[in-house]
Each structure stands twice: as C-alpha cells, then as structure tokens.
Design a protein around this motif. Sequence first.
Motif, PDB file in Angstrom:
ATOM      1  N   SER A   1      -3.657   5.748  13.444  1.00 10.14           N
ATOM      2  CA  SER A   1      -3.010   5.999  14.731  1.00 10.14           C
ATOM      3  C   SER A   1      -1.526   6.270  14.524  1.00 10.14           C
ATOM      4  O   SER A   1      -0.949   5.937  13.499  1.00 10.14           O
ATOM      5  CB  SER A   1      -3.189   4.793  15.652  1.00 10.14           C
ATOM      6  OG  SER A   1      -2.423   3.709  15.170  1.00 10.14           O
ATOM      7  N   ASP A   2      -0.913   6.873  15.519  1.00  7.13           N
ATOM      8  CA  ASP A   2       0.521   7.166  15.448  1.00  7.13           C
ATOM      9  C   ASP A   2       1.348   5.900  15.298  1.00  7.13           C
ATOM     10  O   ASP A   2       2.339   5.879  14.557  1.00  7.13           O
ATOM     11  CB  ASP A   2       0.974   7.935  16.685  1.00  7.13           C
ATOM     12  CG  ASP A   2       0.441   9.354  16.702  1.00  7.13           C
ATOM     13  OD1 ASP A   2       0.411   9.960  17.787  1.00  7.13           O
ATOM     14  OD2 ASP A   2       0.048   9.864  15.633  1.00  7.13           O
ATOM     15  N   SER A   3       0.956   4.832  15.995  1.00  8.56           N
ATOM     16  CA  SER A   3       1.732   3.595  15.918  1.00  8.56           C
ATOM     17  C   SER A   3       1.628   2.984  14.521  1.00  8.56           C
ATOM     18  O   SER A   3       2.622   2.509  13.976  1.00  8.56           O
ATOM     19  CB  SER A   3       1.291   2.592  16.976  1.00  8.56           C
ATOM     20  OG  SER A   3      -0.059   2.235  16.787  1.00  8.56           O
ATOM     21  N   ALA A   4       0.453   3.006  13.924  1.00  5.76           N
ATOM     22  CA  ALA A   4       0.292   2.478  12.567  1.00  5.76           C
ATOM     23  C   ALA A   4       1.104   3.314  11.583  1.00  5.76           C
ATOM     24  O   ALA A   4       1.725   2.787  10.665  1.00  5.76           O
ATOM     25  CB  ALA A   4      -1.177   2.452  12.169  1.00  5.76           C
ATOM     26  N   SER A   5       1.107   4.619  11.788  1.00  9.81           N
ATOM     27  CA  SER A   5       1.865   5.508  10.920  1.00  9.81           C
ATOM     28  C   SER A   5       3.354   5.215  11.011  1.00  9.81           C
ATOM     29  O   SER A   5       4.052   5.165   9.999  1.00  9.81           O
ATOM     30  CB  SER A   5       1.587   6.960  11.302  1.00  9.81           C
ATOM     31  OG  SER A   5       2.317   7.831  10.487  1.00  9.81           O
TER      32      SER A   5
ATOM     33  N   MET B   1       8.311   0.584   7.302  1.00 14.49           N
ATOM     34  CA  MET B   1       8.242  -0.346   6.171  1.00 14.49           C
ATOM     35  C   MET B   1       8.614   0.364   4.878  1.00 14.49           C
ATOM     36  O   MET B   1       9.319  -0.195   4.034  1.00 14.49           O
ATOM     37  CB  MET B   1       6.832  -0.942   6.058  1.00 14.49           C
ATOM     38  CG  MET B   1       6.504  -1.928   7.155  1.00 14.49           C
ATOM     39  SD  MET B   1       4.786  -2.463   7.120  1.00 14.49           S
ATOM     40  CE  MET B   1       4.606  -3.070   5.460  1.00 14.49           C
ATOM     41  N   ASP B   2       8.147   1.591   4.724  1.00 13.69           N
ATOM     42  CA  ASP B   2       8.448   2.366   3.522  1.00 13.69           C
ATOM     43  C   ASP B   2       9.949   2.610   3.403  1.00 13.69           C
ATOM     44  O   ASP B   2      10.531   2.483   2.318  1.00 13.69           O
ATOM     45  CB  ASP B   2       7.672   3.677   3.566  1.00 13.69           C
ATOM     46  CG  ASP B   2       7.730   4.421   2.243  1.00 13.69           C
ATOM     47  OD1 ASP B   2       7.793   5.661   2.275  1.00 13.69           O
ATOM     48  OD2 ASP B   2       7.708   3.774   1.186  1.00 13.69           O
ATOM     49  N   GLU B   3      10.611   2.956   4.522  1.00 14.89           N
ATOM     50  CA  GLU B   3      12.055   3.188   4.508  1.00 14.89           C
ATOM     51  C   GLU B   3      12.818   1.913   4.158  1.00 14.89           C
ATOM     52  O   GLU B   3      13.774   1.948   3.384  1.00 14.89           O
ATOM     53  CB  GLU B   3      12.518   3.719   5.861  1.00 14.89           C
ATOM     54  CG  GLU B   3      12.067   5.141   6.123  1.00 14.89           C
ATOM     55  CD  GLU B   3      12.394   5.623   7.532  1.00 14.89           C
ATOM     56  OE1 GLU B   3      11.817   6.637   7.928  1.00 14.89           O
ATOM     57  OE2 GLU B   3      13.215   4.986   8.222  1.00 14.89           O
TER      58      GLU B   3
END
Length: 98
Positions: free
Chosen positions: A74-78, A84-86
């Motif tokens: 989903s967009d929210s999970a993405s 988190m990656d940033e």
Amino acid sequence: MAEKPTTVEVKILDKDYLVACPDEARDQLLQAARHLDTKMREIRASGKVFGTERIAVMAALNITHDMLEKDTMSDSASSILNAMDEKLDTALGEGSGR
C-alpha cells in the motif's frame, strides 16, 4: 511425529554458519543464503558501508524492500518504508556512509 531438522552449512561473506532446517527446505535455505551473500557482497563492494553487521542490516533492508515492492504494498506502507530508509541512510551516513 515431526522429522528431526537437518543441519545445513551455508557460507555468507566468507563465514560459515550452521543452520537447522527441515530436510525439504534445504534447497530453499541454500538459495536464500546465496542471495543474501550476493547482496552483502554488492554492498561491501560499493565501499560505502563498513562492518559486517551494517552490511547485513543494509542487505536485509534492501531484500525486504524488494519483497514488499513485489507484493504491491500500500502507499502508506511504502511511505513508512521510504521514511525508515532515509533515516537509516542519515544515521549510517554519519559513521560510514552508504
């Protein structure tokens, strides 16, 4: 009665690990270990991340990201994963860079 797990030796970044798994999952375990080893070697070769633990975390994040992308998350999970990656990039960038 459940079958006794088999102990399988895998090599990841030139280190040997013994992993218990059901005999029928042996091939999948070996394939997963080869995939992880490949990803960790790619990260190490980039020269941007130092230390086996950091390389393992980055490989785990990259593999998880790829899996989630394939599952059409989903967009929210993405957005959460990207945030988190940033944050991880920023944190790792202070000590070793990515």
